[in-house]
Scaffold this active site. Structure first.
Site, short mmCIF file in Angstrom:
data_model
loop_
_atom_site.label_atom_id
_atom_site.label_comp_id
_atom_site.label_asym_id
_atom_site.label_seq_id
_atom_site.Cartn_x
_atom_site.Cartn_y
_atom_site.Cartn_z
N LYS A 52 28.84 93.39 -11.41
CA LYS A 52 28.78 94.01 -10.08
C LYS A 52 29.49 93.14 -9.04
CE LYS A 52 24.38 96.41 -10.84
NZ LYS A 52 22.95 96.52 -10.43
N ALA A 68 23.13 91.63 -7.66
CA ALA A 68 21.91 91.37 -8.42
C ALA A 68 21.60 92.57 -9.31
CB ALA A 68 20.74 91.10 -7.48
N ASP A 69 20.88 92.29 -10.38
CA ASP A 69 20.39 93.36 -11.25
C ASP A 69 19.04 92.96 -11.80
OD1 ASP A 69 21.36 96.00 -12.68
OD2 ASP A 69 20.27 94.81 -14.16
N THR A 70 18.09 93.89 -11.74
CA THR A 70 16.73 93.60 -12.18
C THR A 70 16.42 94.35 -13.47
OG1 THR A 70 15.99 93.22 -9.90
CG2 THR A 70 14.29 93.70 -11.53
#
Length: 210
Positions: A52, A68-70
């Site tokens: 991203k 960010a990625d969760t």
């Protein structure tokens, strides 16, 4: 002068957390597909965050990109964002009365230097037993549908969380202490007076409404 900051995410929760730090920033959605074949939750969070950040940084001449990625993982099973009420209810039943892990990958890229750093934060969350009536109530609220794991700790699902070990903000979607350190490494030191004061006051202790 503080470097321009770009948040590579359309998440209202991540934007609210950045505003809580007093940061001014632009929002550019990355458009990166989150359906990767990677099954290891830590590597998946890291890969998606970096992808991203790179996608947005490619169109930034100068500045710092944050992405960010969760990922939510219960007993080795990755839980994405539920696509319908049945999926949301199934996820809540899976999480009920047990521990799961929330991992957020954070990537920061400085342009034009192309200096990048990536960090994955993990928080263990324990849910109490959730009744079927509570699951029906929560799914009907509409909260689960844009959240990995099908719940938002900062919303109504707060009543399901018995305890956690790690960063609370990581579960919301952006580990602030780790991000603060990463931004300092990229030359953004808010404490030196480069704070943005022209911001909208966030709701609910710094979190945007769902």
């Amino acid at each position: 002068m503080m470097k321009k900051i770009i948040l590579a995410s359309a998440s209202p929760r991540r934007a609210a957390l950045l505003r809580q730090l007093g940061l001014c920033f632009d929002v550019v959605e990355s458009g990166v597909c989150e359906d990767l074949d990677e099954k290891d939750p830590m590597r998946l969070a890291e890969q998606l965050a970096l992808a991203k950040a790179k996608a947005v940084a490619a169109n930034v001449a100068e500045g710092v990109v944050i992405a960010a990625d969760t990922v939510v993982c219960a007993d080795g099973e990755l839980l994405g964002k539920p696509q319908n009420p049945a999926e949301a209810a199934a996820m809540l039943r899976l999480l009920s009365g047990r521990r799961h892990d929330v991992l957020t990958g954070v990537a920061v890229i400085s342009r034009p230097q192309n200096i990048s750093s990536v960090h994955v934060e993990k928080t263990a969350v324990v849910m109490r037993a959730i009744t079927e009536d509570e699951i029906t109530w929560y799914v009907a609220s509409g909260e689960p549908f844009d959240k990995a794991g099908g719940y938002g700790i900062q919303g109504r699902a707060a009543v399901f969380v018995e305890k956690l070990n790690g960063c609370y903000f990581n579960v919301v979607g952006l580990p602030l202490a780790s991000l603060w350190r990463m931004l300092a490494e990229h030359g953004i030191r808010i404490w030196e007076g480069a704070e943005c004061h022209d911001i909208t006051a966030p709701d609910h202790q710094g979190f945007a409404p769902e």
